[in-house]
Structure formats: C-alpha cells, structure tokens
Design a protein around this motif. Structure first.
Motif, short mmCIF file in Angstrom:
data_model
loop_
_atom_site.label_atom_id
_atom_site.label_comp_id
_atom_site.label_asym_id
_atom_site.label_seq_id
_atom_site.Cartn_x
_atom_site.Cartn_y
_atom_site.Cartn_z
N ASN A 136 0.52 6.90 3.03
CA ASN A 136 0.32 5.32 2.43
C ASN A 136 -1.00 4.75 3.09
O ASN A 136 -1.75 4.24 2.27
CB ASN A 136 1.50 4.35 3.37
N ASN A 141 -4.39 4.26 0.26
CA ASN A 141 -5.01 2.71 0.40
C ASN A 141 -6.68 3.19 0.69
O ASN A 141 -7.41 2.61 -0.30
CB ASN A 141 -4.49 1.94 1.63
N LYS A 159 -7.63 4.18 -2.63
CA LYS A 159 -7.51 3.03 -3.82
C LYS A 159 -8.47 1.80 -3.59
O LYS A 159 -8.92 1.23 -4.56
CB LYS A 159 -6.33 2.58 -3.61
N GLY A 171 3.39 -0.41 1.12
CA GLY A 171 2.88 0.86 1.79
C GLY A 171 2.51 0.42 3.13
O GLY A 171 3.09 1.45 3.97
MG LIG Z 1 -0.95 1.09 -0.47
#
Ligand SMILES: [Mg+2]
Ligand SMILES: Nc1ncnc2c1ncn2[C@@H]1O[C@H](COP(=O)(O)OP(=O)(O)OP(=O)(O)O)[C@@H](O)[C@H]1O
Length: 248
Positions: free
Chosen positions: A130, A134, A137, A196
């Motif tokens: 998670n 991130n 992302k 997340g």
């Molecule tokens: Mg996330």
C-alpha cells in the motif's frame, strides 16, 4: 457535520464514484466494440479492450480493499508472528509492484548488521504494497522510489521515500482515516478509494508496528517519506509473552 456522518458521506461519494466511473466506461467501450465491430481497426479494438481490462482491474482493487477492511474489523485473531528477513520481504514486494510500475527505478539500501524482525509476513507485505504503491502513484514516473532498511535502537525501520509534490502539514494527520483522499473525488487525477493507508495503519497495530510520515512541499526539496518501525525478533520477549498467555 458529525464525524460518523462525514465518514458515511465520504464513503458514499468515494464508492459511488469509484464504482460508477469504471462501470460506465466498461459498458461504453464494450458497447462501442459490439456496435461497430466491423468498422473498427484492430488497433482501436485493442485500445478499447485495454481500457476495459484496466477499468475491471480498478473495480477488483476496490472490492479487495473493501474486503480487507471488513476482515480487519472482524474479531478473528489471524496474526502469525515469525522471524522475518526485511531485505527479502522488501525485494519480494518490489517485484509485485514492478508488474504494474515496470519503468520505475526502485533503489533499495540495507544496513549491514540488521537484526531479524518479528512480524506477520502477509500483513507486513500488505502494508508495504500500500505504501510503495502510493509512492509510485503520487510521484512522477521518472523519479526514483527509495527504500532504506535500517536499525535504530532495537527497532528495525523501513523508510519509503518518493520525490512527488509532498503532502501539506495540515493533511498529514488525516491520511490514515477511512476513505480520506487529498483533494476532490471528482477532480482527482489519481484513482483510489482512500482505504490503502487506513488498512496499513490497522494492520500495523496488529503487528506492533508504527507508521510515521515526513513530508515537504518546498519547491526546491519536495518529498514524502513513510517510516515503518518494526519490532526485532527477541526470544526473551517471545518467551515472556507465551508465559503470560498461559503456555510455552
Ligand atoms: Mg493508496
Ligand atoms: N506518497 C504520497 N505522496 C503524496 N500523497 C500521498 C502519498 N501517499 C498517500 N497520499 C495521499 O493520501 C491519500 C490517502 O492514501 P490511501 O493510500 O489511503 O488512498 P488512495 O491511494 O487514494 O486509494 P487506495 O485505497 O487505492 O490506496 C491519497 O489519496 C493521497 O492524497
């Protein structure tokens, strides 16, 4: 607005957006292919099918996240603490993330004399997935994601750092709330359910780990660093715990 009402409102707006958007595009592109099958080039068909595949994956991610939350909130004890080699778990996890982020440069560094950790492999891996996802992302694809494993005073630490725009101080305390996402659901260019970090925090509590965040939005030096603190394997502590729990 009360906290409960706000959570329900966030839940409805996140879920309705995160379900409706992919479903609408799956239906639309499937219909386009069906209605115009003979007039579309192979390349166009391939492009539309890729969108259908990606949007289906987005729905699967959402369902998995919601199921993980349901599992977290159920009372079944399912934590298995064992000796864990942090370097190995980080490397395995990065391999999983690389399937999605193929071009990303991951820089993993490890201190030499790291002690073995005590943790639950699946839970720690979910936390890492998670947080590393991130980092990928929310930072430009041409910047590295750095993962540093080290030991500080009888604790092992995994730091995950990205060179994205950073997170403003005022949002930091909310990041781990259920469904919380910075910015507006409709204008956010990154997809997600805001679960997340909530899942990561709850899993961390189950394995006696701690997650901290350090971030800067300074134009010249912007970054986000998640710091995960994991207990080391200490046979005396384990024996003591076993005695307290009524068995050795
Ligand atoms: Mg996330
Ligand atoms: N490394 C990061 N850099 C900048 N912002 C971040 C970073 N990690 C998390 N955030 C912010 O925190 C929010 C919550 O993150 P979280 O992982 O819980 O949800 P999400 O990524 O939006 O969705 P998902 O449930 O799919 O993970 C994100 O929407 C983003 O705004």
């Amino acid at each position: 607005m009360s906290d409960d009402k706000k959570i329900i409102d966030d839940f409805i707006s996140t879920l309705s957006h995160e379900i409706r958007t992919p479903l609408t595009s799956i239906k639309g592109f499937a219909q386009t292919i069906n209605d115009n099958y003979d007039n579309l080039s192979d390349e166009q068909k391939k492009r539309f099918l890729t969108i259908i595949q990606e949007q289906s994956q987005r729905l699967i991610n959402l369902v998995e996240n919601v199921l993980s939350v349901a599992k977290l909130e159920s009372a079944t004890p399912d934590t298995v603490l064992k000796e864990i080699n942090l370097k190995k778990i980080v490397e395995d996890t990065v391999e999983i993330i690389k399937v999605k982020y193929k071009e990303r440069n991951f820089i993993i560094t490890t201190s030499k004399n790291l002690q073995t950790s005590l943790s639950d492999f699946d839970k720690l891996q979910q936390i890492l997935v998670n947080i590393i996802e991130n980092a990928c992302k929310y930072s430009p694809s041409n910047t590295p994601v750095k993962i540093n494993i080290k030991e500080v005073k009888d604790k092992n630490i995994i730091e995950i750092e990205d060179e994205g725009g950073g997170i403003e101080e005022k949002y930091i305390s909310k990041l781990f709330d259920k469904f919380y996402r910075i910015g507006n659901v409709l204008t956010n260019k990154n997809q997600g359910s805001g679960l997340g970090l909530y899942i990561a925090k709850n899993l961390a509590d189950k394995i006696d780990a701690k997650i901290d965040v350090e971030s800067s939005t300074d134009k010249k030096n912007h970054y986000t660093k998640f710091i995960i603190e994991i207990p080391v394997f200490d046979i005396n502590k384990i024996a003591k715990r076993a005695v307290e729990n009524g068995g050795v």
